[in-house]
Design a protein around this motif. Sequence first.
Motif, short mmCIF file in Angstrom:
data_model
loop_
_atom_site.label_atom_id
_atom_site.label_comp_id
_atom_site.label_asym_id
_atom_site.label_seq_id
_atom_site.Cartn_x
_atom_site.Cartn_y
_atom_site.Cartn_z
N VAL A 295 0.85 -1.18 0.00
CA VAL A 295 0.00 0.00 0.00
C VAL A 295 0.89 1.24 0.00
O VAL A 295 1.70 1.43 0.90
N ARG A 296 0.77 2.05 -1.05
CA ARG A 296 1.49 3.32 -1.15
C ARG A 296 0.48 4.45 -0.94
O ARG A 296 -0.57 4.46 -1.58
N ILE A 297 0.82 5.38 -0.06
CA ILE A 297 -0.13 6.42 0.33
C ILE A 297 0.44 7.81 0.03
O ILE A 297 1.54 8.15 0.50
N GLY A 298 -0.30 8.59 -0.76
CA GLY A 298 0.05 9.98 -0.99
C GLY A 298 1.46 10.19 -1.49
O GLY A 298 1.86 9.66 -2.55
N HIS A 299 2.26 10.92 -0.73
CA HIS A 299 3.61 11.29 -1.16
C HIS A 299 4.59 10.11 -1.13
O HIS A 299 5.75 10.27 -1.52
N GLU A 300 4.14 8.95 -0.66
CA GLU A 300 4.98 7.75 -0.80
C GLU A 300 5.09 7.33 -2.26
O GLU A 300 6.00 6.59 -2.62
N ILE A 301 4.14 7.76 -3.09
CA ILE A 301 4.21 7.50 -4.52
C ILE A 301 5.11 8.56 -5.14
O ILE A 301 4.79 9.75 -5.15
N ALA A 302 6.25 8.11 -5.64
CA ALA A 302 7.28 9.05 -6.11
C ALA A 302 6.99 9.56 -7.52
O ALA A 302 7.80 9.44 -8.43
N TYR A 303 5.78 10.07 -7.70
CA TYR A 303 5.41 10.69 -8.97
C TYR A 303 4.45 11.80 -8.65
O TYR A 303 3.38 11.57 -8.09
N GLU A 304 4.82 13.03 -9.00
CA GLU A 304 4.10 14.21 -8.54
C GLU A 304 2.61 14.18 -8.88
O GLU A 304 1.77 14.57 -8.08
N GLY A 305 2.27 13.70 -10.06
CA GLY A 305 0.88 13.69 -10.46
C GLY A 305 0.01 12.78 -9.64
O GLY A 305 -1.22 12.91 -9.65
N LEU A 306 0.62 11.85 -8.90
CA LEU A 306 -0.14 10.87 -8.11
C LEU A 306 0.02 11.09 -6.61
O LEU A 306 -0.35 10.22 -5.81
N ASN A 307 0.55 12.24 -6.20
CA ASN A 307 0.80 12.50 -4.78
C ASN A 307 -0.47 12.59 -3.95
O ASN A 307 -0.42 12.51 -2.72
N SER A 308 -1.61 12.79 -4.60
CA SER A 308 -2.87 12.89 -3.88
C SER A 308 -3.65 11.58 -3.93
O SER A 308 -4.84 11.55 -3.60
N THR A 309 -2.98 10.50 -4.33
CA THR A 309 -3.65 9.21 -4.46
C THR A 309 -2.97 8.16 -3.58
O THR A 309 -1.90 8.38 -3.03
N SER A 310 -3.64 7.04 -3.46
CA SER A 310 -3.05 5.85 -2.85
C SER A 310 -3.16 4.69 -3.83
O SER A 310 -4.06 4.66 -4.66
N MET A 311 -2.23 3.75 -3.71
CA MET A 311 -2.24 2.57 -4.58
C MET A 311 -2.15 1.31 -3.73
O MET A 311 -1.26 1.19 -2.87
N VAL A 312 -3.08 0.41 -3.95
CA VAL A 312 -3.10 -0.89 -3.28
C VAL A 312 -2.82 -1.94 -4.34
O VAL A 312 -3.55 -2.04 -5.33
N SER A 313 -1.76 -2.72 -4.18
CA SER A 313 -1.38 -3.67 -5.23
C SER A 313 -0.86 -4.97 -4.63
O SER A 313 -0.42 -5.02 -3.48
N VAL A 314 -0.90 -6.01 -5.45
CA VAL A 314 -0.47 -7.34 -5.01
C VAL A 314 -0.07 -8.14 -6.24
O VAL A 314 -0.51 -7.86 -7.36
N GLY A 315 0.78 -9.13 -6.06
CA GLY A 315 1.15 -10.02 -7.16
C GLY A 315 0.13 -11.12 -7.35
O GLY A 315 -0.59 -11.50 -6.42
N TYR A 316 0.04 -11.63 -8.56
CA TYR A 316 -0.83 -12.79 -8.82
C TYR A 316 -0.08 -13.76 -9.71
O TYR A 316 0.86 -13.40 -10.41
N GLY A 317 -0.50 -15.01 -9.68
CA GLY A 317 0.18 -16.00 -10.51
C GLY A 317 -0.40 -17.38 -10.33
O GLY A 317 -1.31 -17.59 -9.53
N SER A 318 0.14 -18.32 -11.09
CA SER A 318 -0.29 -19.72 -10.97
C SER A 318 0.66 -20.42 -10.01
O SER A 318 1.87 -20.29 -10.13
N GLY A 319 0.08 -21.12 -9.05
CA GLY A 319 0.92 -21.74 -8.04
C GLY A 319 1.45 -20.69 -7.07
O GLY A 319 0.77 -19.72 -6.74
N ASP A 320 2.70 -20.88 -6.63
CA ASP A 320 3.29 -19.95 -5.66
C ASP A 320 4.05 -18.83 -6.33
O ASP A 320 4.54 -17.92 -5.65
N GLN A 321 4.17 -18.86 -7.64
CA GLN A 321 4.98 -17.87 -8.34
C GLN A 321 4.13 -16.71 -8.82
O GLN A 321 3.10 -16.88 -9.46
N SER A 322 4.59 -15.50 -8.50
CA SER A 322 3.93 -14.30 -9.01
C SER A 322 4.42 -14.03 -10.42
O SER A 322 5.62 -13.93 -10.66
N VAL A 323 3.49 -13.93 -11.37
CA VAL A 323 3.87 -13.69 -12.77
C VAL A 323 3.55 -12.26 -13.20
O VAL A 323 3.98 -11.83 -14.27
#
Length: 357
Positions: A295-323
């Motif tokens: 989870v990246r929040i506000g100014h943790e996102i190192a791109y000025e245009g997205l400083n007022s946003t948050s990003m929630v992300s995760v890897g996905y894949g088949s089995g245990d490997q994130s693709v």
Amino acid sequence: MPEDGKPEARRFDARPSVRPLDERRLAVLRAIVQDYVGTEEPVGSKALVERHNLGVSPATVRNDMAALEEDGYIQQPHTSAGRIPTDKGYRLFVDRLAEVKPMSAPERRAIRHFLEGAVDLDDVVARTVRLLAQLTRQVAVVQYPSLTRSTVRHIELVAITPTKLMLVLITNTGRVEQRLVDCPGTVGETLLGDLRAKLNGMAGGCPLPEVPVILEDLPSGFEQVERPIVSAVLATLFETLAEQNEERIMLAGTANLTRFGHDFPLTVQPVLEALEEQVVLLRLLGETAESGMTVRIGHEIAYEGLNSTSMVSVGYGSGDQSVAKLGVIGPTRMDYPGTMGAVRAVARYVGQILAES
């Protein structure tokens, strides 16, 4: 607890430590975040006492809010007597979440049913990004499975004419690449069968980046007259691998941002412009932990245009490997428990669909 009943590694992010709060002030901060996300209005001490069973007097709540403001967890908009969370406040809220909101059983069934209807990888990605945008009412971003992390499931050769073949590369993630091969001679059924068998026998199950090395000596295993044809097939296969190294993403739900116009300073335009930059989104997804959630929040996102946003992300894949990675972007005033639960659930089901395809 995740839907499959297995404990999940809790990694939301790695951030410098902050001065610890006692449980009472943490409860006040949590209440402020929840109320502000729900009402879109700055939160005052009177509202907190009325809406939450904090077990303390209004005077104590006011003192706690003053301390939270002094420590930088909340702030006072100039137009209101109430308080709103800062990036630092959201960060602590996320890091101290007791649990991620699970999807209900009907929601899980709906997710799986929707994704199971996909006919190929492009359809899987398209359905996933639409589903994420609908579930979270944010902007959804889904990265295509990376060929550098994929393996060969099958290589098919189909005769189109006596001197032209169709080469079909199928990866373990369901990705299908097709190319025509112009051969310097007639390709008989025996040669076609032998070449198909050797390609799959040698490269089947191998990571795609290793395929050129594994197959580079393949022509020497054929008769002299057949080697130019084998070399032509390999050249097309290797070109296919080289061409597909470029990462791709799919985006959906940018119109959702119009609902949050007042959450962005001055205008939403810088956010929309940033979302058009695929390299920016790929870089952000690349910062996602291989396992667990980021989870990246506000100014943790190192791109000025997205400083007022948050990003929630995760890897996905088949089995245990994130693709690949997927996630959502929205204003910092976000339902973090619900968004994280939706992102996690969709990623899990996409991985299952890829494994079963």
